[in-house]
Design an enzyme around this catalytic site. Structure first.
Site, PDB file in Angstrom:
ATOM      1  CE  LYS A 152      -2.032   2.799   3.041  1.00 23.04           C
ATOM      2  NZ  LYS A 152      -2.048   4.020   2.226  1.00 23.04           N
ATOM      3  CD  GLU A 155      13.981   1.614   8.310  1.00 24.41           C
ATOM      4  OE1 GLU A 155      14.446   2.710   8.666  1.00 24.41           O
ATOM      5  OE2 GLU A 155      14.595   0.552   8.433  1.00 24.41           O
ATOM      6  CD  GLU A 199       9.820  13.212  10.992  1.00 22.05           C
ATOM      7  OE1 GLU A 199       8.683  12.756  11.210  1.00 22.05           O
ATOM      8  OE2 GLU A 199      10.690  12.606  10.347  1.00 22.05           O
ATOM      9  CB  CYS A 237      13.038   9.739   7.529  1.00 18.51           C
ATOM     10  SG  CYS A 237      13.991   8.899   6.253  1.00 18.51           S
TER      11      CYS A 237
HETATM   12  P1  NAD Z   1       2.210   8.351   7.774  1.00 20.14           P
HETATM   13  O1  NAD Z   1       2.621   7.600   8.984  1.00 20.14           O
HETATM   14  O2  NAD Z   1       1.120   9.335   7.896  1.00 20.14           O
HETATM   15  O3  NAD Z   1       1.754   7.342   6.617  1.00 20.14           O
HETATM   16  C1  NAD Z   1       2.603   6.305   6.163  1.00 20.14           C
HETATM   17  C2  NAD Z   1       1.749   5.221   5.527  1.00 20.14           C
HETATM   18  O4  NAD Z   1       0.946   4.629   6.543  1.00 20.14           O
HETATM   19  C3  NAD Z   1       0.786   5.740   4.461  1.00 20.14           C
HETATM   20  O5  NAD Z   1       0.701   4.794   3.413  1.00 20.14           O
HETATM   21  C4  NAD Z   1      -0.530   5.811   5.221  1.00 20.14           C
HETATM   22  O6  NAD Z   1      -1.676   5.712   4.405  1.00 20.14           O
HETATM   23  C5  NAD Z   1      -0.404   4.600   6.125  1.00 20.14           C
HETATM   24  N1  NAD Z   1      -1.275   4.627   7.306  1.00 20.14           N
HETATM   25  C6  NAD Z   1      -1.865   5.695   7.885  1.00 20.14           C
HETATM   26  N2  NAD Z   1      -2.624   5.284   8.934  1.00 20.14           N
HETATM   27  C7  NAD Z   1      -2.488   3.948   9.023  1.00 20.14           C
HETATM   28  C8  NAD Z   1      -2.997   2.958   9.896  1.00 20.14           C
HETATM   29  N3  NAD Z   1      -3.824   3.265  10.884  1.00 20.14           N
HETATM   30  N4  NAD Z   1      -2.626   1.674   9.712  1.00 20.14           N
HETATM   31  C9  NAD Z   1      -1.776   1.330   8.717  1.00 20.14           C
HETATM   32  N5  NAD Z   1      -1.286   2.230   7.833  1.00 20.14           N
HETATM   33  C10 NAD Z   1      -1.616   3.523   7.990  1.00 20.14           C
HETATM   34  O7  NAD Z   1       3.550   9.017   7.195  1.00 20.14           O
HETATM   35  P2  NAD Z   1       3.690   9.999   5.957  1.00 20.14           P
HETATM   36  O8  NAD Z   1       3.175  11.337   6.368  1.00 20.14           O
HETATM   37  O9  NAD Z   1       3.164   9.351   4.729  1.00 20.14           O
HETATM   38  O10 NAD Z   1       5.284  10.039   5.796  1.00 20.14           O
HETATM   39  C11 NAD Z   1       6.093  10.871   6.535  1.00 20.14           C
HETATM   40  C12 NAD Z   1       6.714  10.137   7.701  1.00 20.14           C
HETATM   41  O11 NAD Z   1       7.454   9.007   7.241  1.00 20.14           O
HETATM   42  C13 NAD Z   1       7.720  10.978   8.462  1.00 20.14           C
HETATM   43  O12 NAD Z   1       7.539  10.799   9.843  1.00 20.14           O
HETATM   44  C14 NAD Z   1       9.056  10.414   8.013  1.00 20.14           C
HETATM   45  O13 NAD Z   1      10.126  10.634   8.915  1.00 20.14           O
HETATM   46  C15 NAD Z   1       8.738   8.985   7.859  1.00 20.14           C
HETATM   47  N6  NAD Z   1       9.728   8.334   6.992  1.00 20.14           N
HETATM   48  C16 NAD Z   1      10.668   7.513   7.545  1.00 20.14           C
HETATM   49  C17 NAD Z   1      11.647   6.927   6.750  1.00 20.14           C
HETATM   50  C18 NAD Z   1      12.691   6.009   7.314  1.00 20.14           C
HETATM   51  O14 NAD Z   1      13.298   5.277   6.539  1.00 20.14           O
HETATM   52  N7  NAD Z   1      12.932   6.002   8.610  1.00 20.14           N
HETATM   53  C19 NAD Z   1      11.662   7.195   5.382  1.00 20.14           C
HETATM   54  C20 NAD Z   1      10.692   8.044   4.854  1.00 20.14           C
HETATM   55  C21 NAD Z   1       9.721   8.602   5.661  1.00 20.14           C
END
Ligand code: NAD
Length: 503
Positions: free
Chosen positions: A191, A266, A398, A300
């Site tokens: 997803k 991650e 963040e 991130c």
């Molecule tokens: P998010 O947590 O809002 O969403 C990530 C994914 O999770 C999306 O596909 C979203 O639809 C899904 N999601 C949302 N609610 C969910 C639930 N209840 N159950 C399962 N899945 C769910 O994050 P974002 O805003 O898309 O991305 C930004 C974040 O990602 C930042 O915090 C960033 O630091 C982190 N990030 C981390 C890394 C790493 O490698 N450590 C890399 C890239 C981004």
């Protein structure tokens, strides 16, 4: 007052939006209730894509397809060399469509096209690396357990993996997970973020073209609560590989714990670059600007905290400010752009709220801080905040925007204290000509990656992941495939029964 950004509408703006259907069991299907999601380009404002919007019924169908492909299909059973050949073909096909995929990611996420090309090129390299690991994955044997016993430890694919990815590196992040899961022999339900799903659907087409059997990779667009949550709780899913925010990561882990699934997390970061007076300050200043503003800070690994020695702070920051003024902000599709659009207006407002709160709490906006006027899209001026202290939200949370918070130190102990004083532990940077200083910092920073006299480089060979609330487990590196396996111990006994129990 600068002139408003003039964003030029690309050809896609006057063409029909791309339409993407779900990929379930090797077929493209619409959602049963016919719902769709729309994605507008954050840099231009026009509709780029429509995706079929999955719900629980599609999650069920996709997991069942992945389960069937795992239980009875050829993928986990074929030779690793055959799987590797398909992964290599996938890499070639991605490479052949690099420009299209990069353009989709730039249009949907607002990232600069030149950077997007680099990410897709990096993804190609990761698919090739995963293919090499498919062929070298192996278990262990123990012939030292006595003459009658041979112990063999197998590495078996874990089963169906749910892969959930964020919007900031749409194609790169799925490529840090899926090829390794496939190399191990797993099947998957993927997803992507509801804002940036198009390039993952292109990947689905490429995988089928490369020869991945039906049901091995299933792709669902949809919202986290409707699609992500049931992908995590489903009893036939054995592992969840999640990249996203720490907040959702915690919810995901709690849900996965109900059925004791394996998890790989991650999550977010609040990374510091520490600059000492003896560093190559020209290089460090460039890296400070890169770390703060690459991908509009929606990264991130962003070096969102600049931790600089007091003795050089004024001069160093004026160099950083001058370099920042030269960063080209604007049209994601312009080759010269270094900072593109923010992902959404809601997110932009969240970032500017952080800046406003910091400014009213005693720190000062040294550069930028404002939304840029433009004829289309949403853009934020790269921002530097001075006088930040460790207790401020902007130093601990963040922000995920092009905002560099500056903190100062007078001793190495203080620098380390600042670097470690956040709930996160993803990465850090240190700049100094002294090996002693670099080593002391590198050994004492609590983060998964430390860059010494460089920043934010990545190689598939090197493991990546976070300490503390930045995550759990590691991606990439030579053990990346092992993460998607279970160990099975088999004891072969020959000859007379040893250690009769009853007699
Ligand atoms: P998010 O947590 O809002 O969403 C990530 C994914 O999770 C999306 O596909 C979203 O639809 C899904 N999601 C949302 N609610 C969910 C639930 N209840 N159950 C399962 N899945 C769910 O994050 P974002 O805003 O898309 O991305 C930004 C974040 O990602 C930042 O915090 C960033 O630091 C982190 N990030 C981390 C890394 C790493 O490698 N450590 C890399 C890239 C981004």
């Amino acid at each position: 007052m600068n002139a408003p950004l003039n964003i030029i509408m690309p050809a896609e703006a006057s063409a029909a939006p791309g339409t993407y259907r779900l990929l379930i069991d090797g077929k493209h299907v619409d959602a049963r209730d016919g719902r769709t999601l729309e994605r507008k380009s954050p840099g231009h404002g026009f509709t780029v894509s429509h995706y079929a919007q999955a719900g629980e019924a599609e999650v069920e169908a996709a997991v069942q397809a992945a389960h069937k492909a795992f239980e009875t299909g050829p993928w986990p059973r074929m030779k690793a060399a055959e799987r590797a050949a398909i992964l290599l073909k996938t890499a070639d096909l991605i490479e052949a469509r690099l420009e299209d995929i990069a353009r989709l990611d730039a249009l949907e996420s607002g990232k600069p096209i030149a950077q997007a090309r680099g990410e897709i090129g990096g993804a190609v390299d990761i698919w090739r690396y995963a293919a090499s690991l498919a062929r070298t994955l192996h278990g262990e044997s123990y012939a030292n357990l006595g003459d009658a016993m041979l112990g063999v430890v197998l590495r078996e694919p874990v089963g169906v993996v749910s892969i959930i990815t964020p919007w900031n590196f749409p194609f790169l992040i799925v490529s840090q997970k899926l090829p390794f899961a496939l190399a191990a022999g797993c099947t998957a339900v993927v997803k992507p973020s509801e804002m940036t799903s198009a390039s993952t659907f292109v990947l689905g087409d490429i995988l089928m073209q490369a020869g991945v059997p039906a049901g091995v990779v299933n792709i669902l667009a949809g919202l986290g609560a409707d699609v992500g949550a049931p992908m995590v709780s489903h009893p036939l899913v054995e592992m969840v590989s999640f990249t996203g925010s720490t907040r959702v990561g915690k919810m995901t882990m709690a849900s996965a714990a109900q059925s004791l699934k394996k998890v790989s997390m991650e999550l977010g970061g609040k990374n510091g670059q520490i600059v000492f007076p003896d560093a190559d300050l020209e290089a460090a200043a460039d890296a400070a600007v890169f770390g703060g503003f690459f991908n509009a800070g929606e990264c991130c690994n962003a070096g969102s905290r600049l931790i600089v020695h007091e003795a050089i702070a004024d001069d160093f920051l004026s160099t950083v400010k001058a370099l920042t003024a030269r960063v080209t902000v604007g049209d994601p599709l312009d080759d010269r752009t270094k900072v593109g659009a923010m992902i959404s207006s809601d997110h932009l407002a969240k970032v500017t709220d952080y800046v406003a709160a910091a400014a009213s709490n005693g720190s000062s906006v040294y550069s930028g801080g404002k939304q840029l006027a433009s004829n289309a899209g949403q853009y934020l001026d790269p921002t530097i905040i001075r006088g930040v202290t460790e207790d401020m939200a902007i130093a601990r949370e963040e922000v995920f925007g092009p905002v560099l918070s500056v903190l100062t130190f007078e001793s190495i102990e203080k620098a380390l204290h600042i670097a470690n004083n956040t709930p996160y532990g993803l990465s850090a940077g240190v700049w100094s000509a002294s090996i002693d200083t670099c080593m002391l910092v590198a050994r004492n920073v609590r983060s998964g990656t430390v860059w010494v006299n460089t920043f934010m480089e990545g190689y598939p060979e090197l493991p990546f992941g976070g300490y503390k609330q930045s995550g759990l487990g590691r991606e990439l590196g030579k053990r990346a495939v092992e993460d998607y396996t279970e160990e099975k111990t088999i004891q072969f006994h020959r000859g007379q029964r040893t250690g009769w129990w009853v007699g």
